[in-house]
Design an enzyme around this catalytic site. Structure first.
Site, PDB file in Angstrom:
ATOM      1  N   LYS A  14       0.942  -1.242   0.047  1.00 18.62           N
ATOM      2  CA  LYS A  14       0.039  -0.150  -0.027  1.00 18.62           C
ATOM      3  C   LYS A  14       1.032   1.288   0.026  1.00 18.62           C
ATOM      4  CE  LYS A  14      -2.814   0.703   3.453  1.00 18.62           C
ATOM      5  NZ  LYS A  14      -2.651   2.249   3.834  1.00 18.62           N
ATOM      6  N   SER A  15       1.924   1.256   0.890  1.00 19.44           N
ATOM      7  CA  SER A  15       2.657   2.537   1.082  1.00 19.44           C
ATOM      8  C   SER A  15       3.475   2.875  -0.490  1.00 19.44           C
ATOM      9  CB  SER A  15       3.769   2.416   1.915  1.00 19.44           C
ATOM     10  OG  SER A  15       3.012   2.315   3.391  1.00 19.44           O
ATOM     11  N   ARG A  19       2.946   5.857  -3.270  1.00 21.37           N
ATOM     12  CA  ARG A  19       3.956   6.772  -3.646  1.00 21.37           C
ATOM     13  C   ARG A  19       4.227   6.677  -5.112  1.00 21.37           C
ATOM     14  NH1 ARG A  19       4.166   5.730   1.624  1.00 21.37           N
ATOM     15  NH2 ARG A  19       5.392   7.041   3.085  1.00 21.37           N
ATOM     16  N   GLY A  86      -5.331   8.192   5.271  1.00 27.74           N
ATOM     17  CA  GLY A  86      -4.153   9.268   5.926  1.00 27.74           C
ATOM     18  C   GLY A  86      -2.976   9.524   5.049  1.00 27.74           C
ATOM     19  N   SER A 158       6.858   9.214  12.162  1.00 23.89           N
ATOM     20  CA  SER A 158       5.955   8.910  11.108  1.00 23.89           C
ATOM     21  C   SER A 158       6.263   9.222   9.526  1.00 23.89           C
ATOM     22  CB  SER A 158       4.748   9.929  11.657  1.00 23.89           C
ATOM     23  OG  SER A 158       3.998  10.163  10.143  1.00 23.89           O
ATOM     24  N   ASP A 307       1.518  -1.196  12.050  1.00 25.46           N
ATOM     25  CA  ASP A 307       0.229  -1.351  11.465  1.00 25.46           C
ATOM     26  C   ASP A 307      -0.024  -2.927  11.840  1.00 25.46           C
ATOM     27  OD1 ASP A 307       0.063   0.953  10.412  1.00 25.46           O
ATOM     28  OD2 ASP A 307       0.846   0.572   8.419  1.00 25.46           O
ATOM     29  N   LYS A 334      -4.845   6.083  14.572  1.00 28.85           N
ATOM     30  CA  LYS A 334      -4.979   5.385  13.212  1.00 28.85           C
ATOM     31  C   LYS A 334      -6.427   5.412  12.942  1.00 28.85           C
ATOM     32  CE  LYS A 334      -0.589   4.222  12.737  1.00 28.85           C
ATOM     33  NZ  LYS A 334      -0.040   5.127  11.987  1.00 28.85           N
ATOM     34  N   ARG A 338      -6.645   2.276  18.152  1.00 30.59           N
ATOM     35  CA  ARG A 338      -6.481   0.860  18.071  1.00 30.59           C
ATOM     36  C   ARG A 338      -5.989   0.449  19.607  1.00 30.59           C
ATOM     37  NH1 ARG A 338      -3.408   0.450  12.066  1.00 30.59           N
ATOM     38  NH2 ARG A 338      -5.581   0.437  10.840  1.00 30.59           N
TER      39      ARG A 338
END
Ligand code: S3P
Length: 428
Positions: A14-15, A19, A86, A158, A307, A334, A338
């Site tokens: 996903k990241s 990108r 996010g 982060s 995560d 998150k 969580r």
């Protein structure tokens, strides 16, 4: 006799997918992206880029994006809808801050509650004017324009904050430097370097020199997501059945702390490194049924498994002793809180768990776990408890199974294959 592992391929990271789309849009020329993750969050990034005038085609296994550099981005006529994502919001806030137009970011109920001042502060210090319409969350209006160079020390490890600042610097053509308390995932730095930016990394500090030209286009095959693979490997170590192997997973060291934690618990988890792909190390991860002991993880390990912490807590229910997660206050902001969500759901299914301000504790036991899980629409909560529900003897109902579409739309099918196929094998 050792059983042959069941191989499950999980979708693209996903990241990296976010990108890849963003960098393709900022580059000058034709980029090719293969195996991008087809999930709700990534569709949000594609939608935001389209609203800024980038011709992003319908997402598929092999897409091409023709772009003319960040200067060609257009003022949006509609709100930039970031959905549940996010990463879309914070990374694109960095881009928008350096563009000479106004944009308004909106999102769903969960995203609208998440803190944005953490990116507003550095971007404002660089010269953007930003309004948060309600407290710390979305909607957020960015009046972008010329920005100045910055040296920023972030209070939080982060990658989203770091990437927002790096992207703002790249688009504005100014030098930026970010120091974090500990190292967050470094995909942005790797990709920037591969596309021609001058990136210096010194411990937890990263500096990107002022860019004079545009970024080069990219040609990337997105490797599989370690955060998605984590669910299947956790299943493999808890399920008394055939091992499971997941090929072609991104093995970036800033992402694979969960697998180290499983090993620390005594799990038989093996990693075979393969070729580098898209500037990231990749390989096959294999997990096999194991006796598990409790583990303690703290601040130093948290960023590399941020995560996966809900899943680690779920695995803790099947490990001898008390599993402790600390230094993880970030979990409170998150897709849901969580810490609260995991603890209340663990209790709802009969486990013993307690909240701490910065984490939680969970007791291992052999007892069956039964009850209903309230996900609050949080994909990783649905999947973590879905894994527990797949173990023999447990009966767990998930209130909103469809929310997995945020990061892993085929999750329930893959879970059925992993368990169904293994029980078929066990019978023969
Ligand atoms: C992400 C960074 C992490 C992670 C999120 C994806 C990214 O968030 O939790 O799922 O792609 O940069 P933070 O950077 O806020 O910790």
């Amino acid at each position: 006799m050792t059983r042959a592992p069941i191989e499950i391929r999980v979708p693209g990271d996903k990241s990296l997918s976010h990108r890849a789309l963003i960098f393709a849009a900022l580059a000058s020329g034709r980029s090719r992206i293969r195996d991008v993750l087809l999930s709700a969050d990534v569709h949000s990034t594609a939608g935001v880029l389209r609203a800024l005038g980038v011709s992003v085609p319908a997402l598929g296994g092999d897409i091409v994006i023709d772009a003319r550099g960040a200067r060609a981005l257009l003022a949006p006529h509609i709100d930039l809808d970031c959905g549940n994502s996010g990463t879309t919001t914070r990374l694109m806030a960095g881009v928008a801050a350096a563009c000479a137009f106004q944009s308004r970011f909106v999102g769903d109920a969960s995203l609208s509650k998440r803190p944005m001042r953490r990116v507003v502060r550095p971007l404002t210090a660089m010269g953007a004017r930003i309004e948060l319409e309600s407290g710390d969350g979305l909607p957020m209006v960015i009046h972008g324009g010329a920005l100045q160079s910055i040296r920023w020390t972030s209070e939080t490890a982060s990658a989203q904050i770091k990437s927002a600042i790096l992207l703002a610097g790249v688009v504005a053509g100014v030098e930026v430097e970010v120091t974090e308390p500990s190292r967050s995932r470094d995909h942005t730095e790797r990709m920037l370097r591969a596309l021609g930016a001058h990136v210096e990394i010194d411990g937890t500090r990263v500096r990107v020199a002022a860019m004079t030209g545009a970024l080069s286009p990219l040609d990337i095959r997105v490797p599989a997501d370690p955060s998605s693979a984590a669910f299947l490997i956790a299943l493999a170590v808890m399920l008394p059945s055939a091992p499971i192997s997941v090929p072609n997973v991104c093995l970036n060291p800033t992402r694979i702390g969960f697998f180290d934690a499983l090993r620390q618990m005594g799990a038989d988890v093996r990693i075979d490194e393969g070729a580098e792909q898209g500037g990231e190390p990749t390989g096959t991860i294999r997990g096999a049924h194991s006796e598990l002991a409790a583990v303690s993880v703290g601040e130093a390990q948290v960023p590399s498994m941020i995560d996966e912490l809900p899943l680690l807590a779920c695995v803790g229910t099947r490990a001898r002793g008390t599993t402790v997660i600390g230094g993880a206050e970030e979990l409170r902001v998150k897709e849901s809180d969580r810490i609260a969500t995991v603890v209340s759901n663990l209790r709802a299914i009969g486990a013993t768990a307690d909240e701490r301000p910065d984490g939680l504790t969970v007791e291992g036991s052999q007892g069956a776990l039964r009850g209903r899980v309230i996900t609050h629409g949080d994909h990783r909560i649905a999947m973590a408890f879905g894994i527990l529900g797949a173990l023999p003897g447990n009966e767990i109902e998930i209130d909103d199974p469809a929310c997995v579409a945020v990061s892993y739309p085929g999750f329930w099918d893959d879970l059925a294959r992993a368990t169904g196929a293994s029980s078929t094998r066990a019978l023969t």
